[in-house]
Design a protein around this motif. Structure first.
Motif, short mmCIF file in Angstrom:
data_model
loop_
_atom_site.label_atom_id
_atom_site.label_comp_id
_atom_site.label_asym_id
_atom_site.label_seq_id
_atom_site.Cartn_x
_atom_site.Cartn_y
_atom_site.Cartn_z
N VAL A 125 0.73 -1.11 -0.24
CA VAL A 125 0.02 0.01 -0.13
C VAL A 125 1.04 1.12 -0.19
O VAL A 125 0.71 2.34 -0.71
N GLY A 126 1.88 1.10 0.77
CA GLY A 126 2.74 2.42 0.90
C GLY A 126 3.54 2.49 -0.51
O GLY A 126 3.67 4.00 -0.83
N ASP A 130 3.13 6.03 -2.82
CA ASP A 130 4.02 6.65 -3.01
C ASP A 130 4.59 7.04 -4.82
O ASP A 130 4.54 8.16 -5.27
N GLU A 131 4.20 5.91 -5.49
CA GLU A 131 4.43 5.86 -6.96
C GLU A 131 3.14 6.63 -7.43
O GLU A 131 3.13 7.44 -8.54
N ALA A 132 2.06 6.62 -6.72
CA ALA A 132 0.98 7.28 -7.31
C ALA A 132 1.21 8.86 -7.25
O ALA A 132 0.83 9.63 -8.13
N GLU A 133 1.67 9.28 -6.05
CA GLU A 133 1.87 10.50 -6.12
C GLU A 133 3.01 11.15 -6.80
O GLU A 133 2.72 12.18 -7.32
N ARG A 165 -3.38 7.16 -14.72
CA ARG A 165 -3.35 5.58 -14.94
C ARG A 165 -3.02 5.16 -16.04
O ARG A 165 -2.15 4.31 -16.32
N ALA A 166 -3.37 5.97 -17.39
CA ALA A 166 -3.07 5.32 -18.60
C ALA A 166 -1.77 5.78 -18.83
O ALA A 166 -0.94 5.13 -19.53
N ALA A 167 -1.14 6.87 -18.17
CA ALA A 167 0.27 7.60 -18.51
C ALA A 167 1.24 6.55 -18.20
O ALA A 167 2.31 6.32 -18.21
N ALA A 168 0.74 5.94 -16.70
CA ALA A 168 1.57 5.20 -15.91
C ALA A 168 2.08 3.92 -16.40
O ALA A 168 3.12 3.36 -16.30
N PHE A 169 0.94 3.31 -17.28
CA PHE A 169 1.32 2.03 -17.74
C PHE A 169 1.16 1.93 -19.19
O PHE A 169 1.68 0.93 -19.81
N GLY A 170 0.95 2.99 -19.82
CA GLY A 170 0.83 3.07 -21.33
C GLY A 170 2.26 3.38 -21.78
O GLY A 170 2.74 4.59 -21.74
#
Length: 266
Positions: A125-126, A130-133, A165-170
């Protein structure tokens, strides 16, 4: 653009029929590196079916799709994701009762290393927060806490999470289906800024939109779809909104317009 420039994502002769209805009728498509390509067409033109084929949500009856030079056969959205193609749908596919980080990693949850992750199946979770931020910060999306529930966000902020989300994985392509359709002027402007940031990062974007001012503000090229196929590719620098509307409604014939770009622009 060089005439030899390689497409990131392309299609030739796509066909999709539903009984007596032909949704895609020999459609072609080309997306080039680092561009925002708008796909426009009247209701029933078949542009949604085209995009579904490119994103793996629909299997065409004929034709071919290529990612780079590789011919691919998508049997579902997961196949497209494996090739680095992410899609932001109109409904955003977010879970309102979960927080931002959980939505960003929805379906891609990370587990803790060692026995806690493999045996106890505990989530990291942590690490995900952190990655989402970091992802949101890099895209300039101003949300204070990754623990905030999505249901508390504005429409523009929710769209921002879906784009993030798309930018993180696309890794190759981001497809966006009517991203400003339900937003006001201010929030729409922020989404267009996000699209521009994706382009700055070198990630090409396919933008499906009915909003011509938005198309002309952000797109590098415009793919005009009519009667199930691509009938023209134009540049906002050479064509007006009225001319593009004329093409997509049939009031203007492509054969009469000598300014149209070739499929692989030179």
């Amino acid at each position: 653009m060089s005439a030899a420039r390689e497409s990131v994502l392309s299609a030739r002769g796509l066909v999709k029929r539903y009984g007596n209805v032909t949704a895609i009728d020999g459609a072609d498509f080309d997306l080039f590196p680092g561009e925002v390509l708008a796909v426009v067409g009247d209701n029933g033109a078949g542009k949604s079916s085209l995009i579904k084929a490119l994103s793996g949500a629909l299997v065409p009856d004929a034709g071919e799709i290529r990612v780079g030079t590789e011919r691919v056969h998508f049997r579902g959205p997961l196949d497209a994701r494996k090739h680095g193609i992410e899609t932001v749908y109109q409904d955003l596919a977010l879970t309102p009762a979960q927080d931002i980080a959980s939505n960003l990693f929805l379906g891609r949850e990370r587990r803790l290393p060692g026995l806690r992750g493999s045996v106890l199946r505990m989530l990291d979770v942590g690490g995900m927060r952190d990655e989402a931020e970091k992802v949101l910060r890099d895209l300039g999306i101003g949300i204070r806490s990754m623990t905030q529930l999505v249901e508390t966000l504005s429409g523009g902020q929710r769209q921002g999470i879906a784009v993030a989300r798309a930018a993180a994985f696309g890794t190759r392509v981001v497809i966006m289906d009517e991203p400003t359709a339900a937003l006001g002027v201010t929030e729409s402007g922020k989404v267009l800024e996000l699209i521009g940031r994706l382009r700055e990062r070198g990630l090409p974007v396919v933008l499906i939109s009915h909003n011509m001012p938005h198309v002309f503000e952000i797109a590098d090229r415009v793919h005009v779809h009519r009667l199930g196929k691509r009938i023209a590719v134009v540049s906002p620098r050479t064509h007006t909104m009225n001319e593009v509307v004329g093409l997509l409604t049939g009031a203007v014939r492509p054969d009469d317009d000598h300014r149209l770009q070739p499929s692989n622009p030179g």
